[in-house]
Design a protein around this motif. Structure first.
Motif, mmCIF file in Angstrom:
data_model
loop_
_atom_site.group_PDB
_atom_site.id
_atom_site.type_symbol
_atom_site.label_atom_id
_atom_site.label_comp_id
_atom_site.label_asym_id
_atom_site.label_seq_id
_atom_site.Cartn_x
_atom_site.Cartn_y
_atom_site.Cartn_z
ATOM 1 N N THR A 3 24.923 -13.911 -8.073
ATOM 2 C CA THR A 3 23.640 -14.449 -8.505
ATOM 3 C C THR A 3 22.862 -14.972 -7.306
ATOM 4 N N ILE A 4 21.548 -14.772 -7.326
ATOM 5 C CA ILE A 4 20.716 -15.245 -6.222
ATOM 6 C C ILE A 4 20.273 -16.680 -6.421
ATOM 7 N N SER A 5 20.697 -17.299 -7.510
ATOM 8 C CA SER A 5 20.216 -18.643 -7.819
ATOM 9 C C SER A 5 20.598 -19.672 -6.762
ATOM 10 N N ALA A 6 21.625 -19.374 -5.978
ATOM 11 C CA ALA A 6 22.057 -20.309 -4.941
ATOM 12 C C ALA A 6 21.447 -19.988 -3.582
ATOM 13 N N TYR A 7 20.608 -18.968 -3.521
ATOM 14 C CA TYR A 7 20.066 -18.505 -2.251
ATOM 15 C C TYR A 7 18.560 -18.696 -2.147
ATOM 16 N N ALA A 8 18.136 -18.994 -0.945
ATOM 17 C CA ALA A 8 16.729 -18.850 -0.626
ATOM 18 C C ALA A 8 16.456 -17.366 -0.433
ATOM 19 N N MET A 9 15.271 -16.942 -0.796
ATOM 20 C CA MET A 9 14.925 -15.529 -0.692
ATOM 21 C C MET A 9 13.678 -15.376 0.171
ATOM 22 N N GLY A 10 13.679 -14.302 0.935
ATOM 23 C CA GLY A 10 12.538 -14.075 1.808
ATOM 24 C C GLY A 10 12.106 -12.623 1.801
ATOM 25 N N TRP A 11 10.866 -12.408 2.160
ATOM 26 C CA TRP A 11 10.331 -11.072 2.407
ATOM 27 C C TRP A 11 9.899 -11.004 3.868
ATOM 28 N N PHE A 12 10.288 -9.931 4.508
ATOM 29 C CA PHE A 12 9.914 -9.671 5.885
ATOM 30 C C PHE A 12 9.353 -8.254 5.958
ATOM 31 N N VAL A 60 7.113 -12.749 6.144
ATOM 32 C CA VAL A 60 5.987 -12.587 5.225
ATOM 33 C C VAL A 60 5.909 -13.769 4.260
ATOM 34 N N ALA A 61 7.026 -14.015 3.548
ATOM 35 C CA ALA A 61 7.030 -15.085 2.548
ATOM 36 C C ALA A 61 8.472 -15.487 2.265
ATOM 37 N N ALA A 62 8.653 -16.713 1.814
ATOM 38 C CA ALA A 62 9.984 -17.193 1.456
ATOM 39 C C ALA A 62 9.881 -18.198 0.324
ATOM 40 N N ILE A 63 10.957 -18.265 -0.459
ATOM 41 C CA ILE A 63 10.989 -19.169 -1.599
ATOM 42 C C ILE A 63 12.378 -19.792 -1.696
ATOM 43 N N SER A 64 12.427 -21.085 -1.954
ATOM 44 C CA SER A 64 13.711 -21.777 -2.062
ATOM 45 C C SER A 64 14.430 -21.373 -3.336
ATOM 46 N N TRP A 65 15.693 -21.782 -3.439
ATOM 47 C CA TRP A 65 16.516 -21.317 -4.548
ATOM 48 C C TRP A 65 15.924 -21.677 -5.902
ATOM 49 N N GLY A 66 15.296 -22.828 -5.992
ATOM 50 C CA GLY A 66 14.724 -23.261 -7.260
ATOM 51 C C GLY A 66 13.248 -22.956 -7.393
ATOM 52 N N GLY A 67 12.653 -22.423 -6.341
ATOM 53 C CA GLY A 67 11.234 -22.089 -6.374
ATOM 54 C C GLY A 67 10.313 -23.236 -6.017
ATOM 55 N N VAL A 127 -0.920 -13.459 5.464
ATOM 56 C CA VAL A 127 -0.892 -13.016 4.067
ATOM 57 C C VAL A 127 -1.263 -14.126 3.095
ATOM 58 N N LYS A 128 -1.441 -15.324 3.602
ATOM 59 C CA LYS A 128 -1.736 -16.467 2.751
ATOM 60 C C LYS A 128 -3.014 -16.221 1.956
ATOM 61 N N GLY A 129 -2.951 -16.475 0.667
ATOM 62 C CA GLY A 129 -4.099 -16.251 -0.206
ATOM 63 C C GLY A 129 -4.178 -14.850 -0.776
ATOM 64 N N ARG A 130 -3.375 -13.944 -0.239
ATOM 65 C CA ARG A 130 -3.376 -12.556 -0.735
ATOM 66 C C ARG A 130 -2.046 -12.167 -1.377
ATOM 67 N N PHE A 131 -0.956 -12.714 -0.869
ATOM 68 C CA PHE A 131 0.376 -12.377 -1.368
ATOM 69 C C PHE A 131 0.950 -13.567 -2.136
ATOM 70 N N THR A 132 1.777 -13.244 -3.138
ATOM 71 C CA THR A 132 2.451 -14.273 -3.923
ATOM 72 C C THR A 132 3.914 -13.892 -4.114
ATOM 73 N N ILE A 133 4.801 -14.790 -3.707
ATOM 74 C CA ILE A 133 6.231 -14.572 -3.902
ATOM 75 C C ILE A 133 6.666 -15.324 -5.158
ATOM 76 N N SER A 134 7.587 -14.718 -5.893
ATOM 77 C CA SER A 134 8.116 -15.373 -7.085
ATOM 78 C C SER A 134 9.552 -14.913 -7.292
ATOM 79 N N ARG A 135 10.272 -15.655 -8.108
ATOM 80 C CA ARG A 135 11.663 -15.289 -8.376
ATOM 81 C C ARG A 135 11.998 -15.554 -9.830
ATOM 82 N N ASP A 136 12.932 -14.771 -10.341
ATOM 83 C CA ASP A 136 13.450 -14.955 -11.685
ATOM 84 C C ASP A 136 14.969 -14.968 -11.552
ATOM 85 N N ASN A 137 15.536 -16.143 -11.474
ATOM 86 C CA ASN A 137 16.982 -16.249 -11.260
ATOM 87 C C ASN A 137 17.769 -15.686 -12.437
ATOM 88 N N ALA A 138 17.216 -15.766 -13.622
ATOM 89 C CA ALA A 138 17.908 -15.234 -14.795
ATOM 90 C C ALA A 138 18.037 -13.717 -14.716
#
Length: 122
Positions: A28-37, A48-55, A64-75
């Motif tokens: 499960t990725i719920s314990a990981y920070a996730m990033g895009w490069f 490019v962008a990164a999001i902590s484990w809980g978002g 890319v600020k204002g144009r890109f949006t990172i999101s995650r669905d741990n479920a």
């Protein structure tokens, strides 16, 4: 071990949009920070962008600020990157990565996908 597979890349005209997805398996990725490069030909891999484990913490590159949006669905064990108002300079191979802490530095991420090509051209 975490296996990451990116999808959603392709050819798009300037000003267009794409949504990249990263599907994780193995753990499960719920314990990981996730990033895009991304990495363009002849250039180093860049954040490019990164999001902590809980978002709760999200970071973007200034380009890319204002144009890109990172999101995650741990479920669903997925991470997405919504890319709007794309520019030719966004052309690159985009990689999803998982790490123990949210960071803009590639070497701090332990797991990487194979990448998906994004080409912005008219």
């Amino acid at each position: 071990q975490v296996q990451l597979v990116e999808s959603g890349g392709g050819l798009v005209q300037p000003g267009g949009s794409l949504r990249l997805s990263c599907a994780a398996s193995g753990r499960t990725i719920s314990a990981y920070a996730m990033g895009w490069f991304r990495q363009a030909p002849g250039k180093e891999r860049e954040f490019v962008a990164a999001i902590s484990w809980g978002g709760g913490r999200i970071y973007y590159a200034d380009s890319v600020k204002g144009r890109f949006t990172i999101s995650r669905d741990n479920a669903k064990n997925t991470v997405s990157l919504q890319m709007n108002i794309l520019k030719p300079e966004d052309t690159a191979v985009y990689y999803c990565a998982a790490g123990s802490g949210v960071s803009i530095i590639p070497r701090t991420y332990n797991y990487w996908g194979q990448g998906t090509q994004v080409t912005v051209s008219s």
